[in-house]
Design an enzyme around this catalytic site. Structure first.
Site, PDB file in Angstrom:
ATOM      1  N   GLY A   1     -11.192  13.056  14.867  1.00  0.00           N
ATOM      2  CA  GLY A   1     -12.080  13.151  13.706  1.00  0.00           C
ATOM      3  C   GLY A   1     -13.432  12.497  13.888  1.00  0.00           C
ATOM      4  O   GLY A   1     -13.936  11.853  12.973  1.00  0.00           O
TER       5      GLY A   1
ATOM      6  N   HIS B   1     -18.133  -0.507  14.253  1.00  0.00           N
ATOM      7  CA  HIS B   1     -19.271  -0.441  13.326  1.00  0.00           C
ATOM      8  C   HIS B   1     -19.133  -1.373  12.126  1.00  0.00           C
ATOM      9  O   HIS B   1     -19.810  -1.181  11.120  1.00  0.00           O
ATOM     10  CB  HIS B   1     -19.481   1.012  12.858  1.00  0.00           C
TER      11      HIS B   1
ATOM     12  N   CYS C   1     -26.346 -16.528  -0.751  1.00  0.00           N
ATOM     13  CA  CYS C   1     -25.545 -17.537  -0.052  1.00  0.00           C
ATOM     14  C   CYS C   1     -25.965 -18.929  -0.543  1.00  0.00           C
ATOM     15  O   CYS C   1     -27.044 -19.093  -1.126  1.00  0.00           O
ATOM     16  CB  CYS C   1     -25.813 -17.376   1.440  1.00  0.00           C
TER      17      CYS C   1
ATOM     18  N   GLN D   1     -14.656   3.829  14.566  1.00  0.00           N
ATOM     19  CA  GLN D   1     -16.058   3.750  14.146  1.00  0.00           C
ATOM     20  C   GLN D   1     -16.106   3.603  12.636  1.00  0.00           C
ATOM     21  O   GLN D   1     -17.161   3.408  12.053  1.00  0.00           O
ATOM     22  CB  GLN D   1     -16.793   5.034  14.531  1.00  0.00           C
TER      23      GLN D   1
HETATM   24  P1  OAD Z   1     -19.154  12.500  11.518  1.00  0.00           P
HETATM   25  O1  OAD Z   1     -19.372  12.784  10.081  1.00  0.00           O
HETATM   26  O2  OAD Z   1     -20.322  12.620  12.438  1.00  0.00           O
HETATM   27  O3  OAD Z   1     -18.022  13.484  12.096  1.00  0.00           O
HETATM   28  C1  OAD Z   1     -16.789  13.660  11.450  1.00  0.00           C
HETATM   29  C2  OAD Z   1     -15.941  14.579  12.317  1.00  0.00           C
HETATM   30  O4  OAD Z   1     -14.676  14.700  11.714  1.00  0.00           O
HETATM   31  C3  OAD Z   1     -16.496  15.997  12.467  1.00  0.00           C
HETATM   32  O5  OAD Z   1     -16.479  16.359  13.845  1.00  0.00           O
HETATM   33  C4  OAD Z   1     -15.525  16.860  11.650  1.00  0.00           C
HETATM   34  O6  OAD Z   1     -15.375  18.166  12.190  1.00  0.00           O
HETATM   35  C5  OAD Z   1     -14.240  16.043  11.773  1.00  0.00           C
HETATM   36  N1  OAD Z   1     -13.262  16.202  10.679  1.00  0.00           N
HETATM   37  C6  OAD Z   1     -13.483  16.327   9.344  1.00  0.00           C
HETATM   38  N2  OAD Z   1     -12.330  16.362   8.659  1.00  0.00           N
HETATM   39  C7  OAD Z   1     -11.335  16.249   9.580  1.00  0.00           C
HETATM   40  C8  OAD Z   1      -9.900  16.189   9.507  1.00  0.00           C
HETATM   41  N3  OAD Z   1      -9.238  16.265   8.338  1.00  0.00           N
HETATM   42  N4  OAD Z   1      -9.198  16.064  10.660  1.00  0.00           N
HETATM   43  C9  OAD Z   1      -9.844  15.973  11.859  1.00  0.00           C
HETATM   44  N5  OAD Z   1     -11.185  16.030  11.990  1.00  0.00           N
HETATM   45  C10 OAD Z   1     -11.923  16.149  10.880  1.00  0.00           C
HETATM   46  O7  OAD Z   1     -18.460  11.065  11.599  1.00  0.00           O
HETATM   47  P2  OAD Z   1     -18.360  10.067  12.841  1.00  0.00           P
HETATM   48  O8  OAD Z   1     -18.202  10.800  14.115  1.00  0.00           O
HETATM   49  O9  OAD Z   1     -17.347   9.059  12.494  1.00  0.00           O
HETATM   50  O10 OAD Z   1     -22.138   5.006  11.889  1.00  0.00           O
HETATM   51  O11 OAD Z   1     -19.798   9.391  12.798  1.00  0.00           O
HETATM   52  C11 OAD Z   1     -20.101   8.375  13.702  1.00  0.00           C
HETATM   53  C12 OAD Z   1     -20.979   7.343  13.047  1.00  0.00           C
HETATM   54  O12 OAD Z   1     -22.121   7.964  12.444  1.00  0.00           O
HETATM   55  C13 OAD Z   1     -20.342   6.591  11.881  1.00  0.00           C
HETATM   56  O13 OAD Z   1     -19.515   5.529  12.295  1.00  0.00           O
HETATM   57  C14 OAD Z   1     -21.551   6.078  11.132  1.00  0.00           C
HETATM   58  C15 OAD Z   1     -22.418   7.316  11.175  1.00  0.00           C
HETATM   59  O14 OAD Z   1     -23.784   7.092  11.099  1.00  0.00           O
HETATM   60  C16 OAD Z   1     -22.442   3.851  11.282  1.00  0.00           C
HETATM   61  O15 OAD Z   1     -22.223   3.633  10.109  1.00  0.00           O
HETATM   62  C17 OAD Z   1     -23.043   2.827  12.187  1.00  0.00           C
END
Ligand code: OAD
Length: 243
Positions: free
Chosen positions: A183, A115, A144, A97
């Site tokens: 993550g 994404h 553009c 993502q």
């Molecule tokens: P989030 O910010 O929602 O979640 C990040 C996750 O990573 C959390 O569950 C944390 O606990 C975990 N985390 C943080 N540090 C970590 C580490 N060192 N090791 C393992 N886990 C860790 O991010 P996403 O789930 O990626 O969309 O968010 C999904 C989407 O929401 C993104 O792609 C973006 C956003 O809006 C778009 O841009 C379209």
């Protein structure tokens, strides 16, 4: 320590890593949610949707230029490189993502981007594609040849995911023997539905996260900790077992 997982790995061929912002946290790239998350400081409705861009292209472009700088100044961390090393033993697919391009920079061979990718841009009208390096320091969105604004190749709120990437991800999830969810808060759909596809198809689902999430009680194995520490450790144990 990872006996159950090592046993599963020993009978597995196809592995998927489904990743979110947490895998890049140890590279210094902020996640979206949580206390230090991007969405605590910036409002998605002002920055991450198409009408916001058309209303104020300069603001949205500047914000992406700022994030591009963070990404360019960052390096893949041991979590990203461990995933590349898994390719020595398995058929590995990365479904991400993240838009930070770090899986590609680490050297992963098969990466599906749900994404978009912050390093790319395209024209809002004629869809011509441009690389970020073509205008690294531009503060306003460049135009553009056709006269329209060039936007980042990011899936904004309310937009469809790239259908080819999504379809390929669904297929990889269905065919996977082990499906690692690394993550991600697993709350943003439709991306998060890929995990359910893997689970329904009988894949062994392993979640790696520093904190429990909505799906932690539904996975086969939850490993609590940093992906940049746990993934290399799994790989170490795998190597020792294979010797
Ligand atoms: P989030 O910010 O929602 O979640 C990040 C996750 O990573 C959390 O569950 C944390 O606990 C975990 N985390 C943080 N540090 C970590 C580490 N060192 N090791 C393992 N886990 C860790 O991010 P996403 O789930 O990626 O969309 O968010 C999904 C989407 O929401 C993104 O792609 C973006 C956003 O809006 C778009 O841009 C379209």
């Amino acid at each position: 320590m990872y006996d159950e997982l090592l046993t599963q790995l020993s009978i597995s061929k196809r592995i998927v890593f489904f990743t979110g912002a947490g895998i890049s946290a140890e590279s210094g790239i902020p996640t979206f949610r949580g206390e230090e998350g991007i969405w605590q400081k910036f409002r998605p409705e002002e920055l991450a949707n198409f009408s916001a861009f058309m209303r104020n292209p300069k603001l949205v472009w500047e914000w992406y230029q700022y994030r591009r700088k963070i990404v360019r100044d960052s390096l893949p961390n041991p979590g990203h490189t461990a995933i590349v090393d898994f390719e020595k033993y398995f058929d590995v697919t990365v479904i991400t993502q993240n838009v930070d391009n770090l899986h590609n920079r680490a050297g992963s061979k098969k990466v599906y981007e749900l994404h978009g990718n912050i390093e790319r841009n395209y024209c809002v009208r004629c869809k011509k594609r441009f690389d970020y390096k073509e205008f690294p320091d531009t503060e306003s969105p460049p135009l553009c040849d056709c006269g329209s604004n060039i936007r980042p190749d990011i899936v904004w709120f309310g937009e469809y995911l790239p259908q080819d990437q999504f379809a390929a991800s669904e297929k990889a999830a269905e065919q996977s023997d082990i499906f690692f969810v690394v993550g991600t808060s697993s709350i943003v759909y439709p991306a998060a539905s890929i995990t359910s596809i893997a689970k329904s198809a009988g894949s062994f689902v392993v979640e790696i996260n520093i904190a429990e999430t909505e799906i932690s009680n539904r996975v086969n194995l939850f490993l609590k900790g940093k992906s940049g520490e746990i993934l290399p450790e799994i790989l170490n144990q795998l190597k020792m077992k294979s010797l």
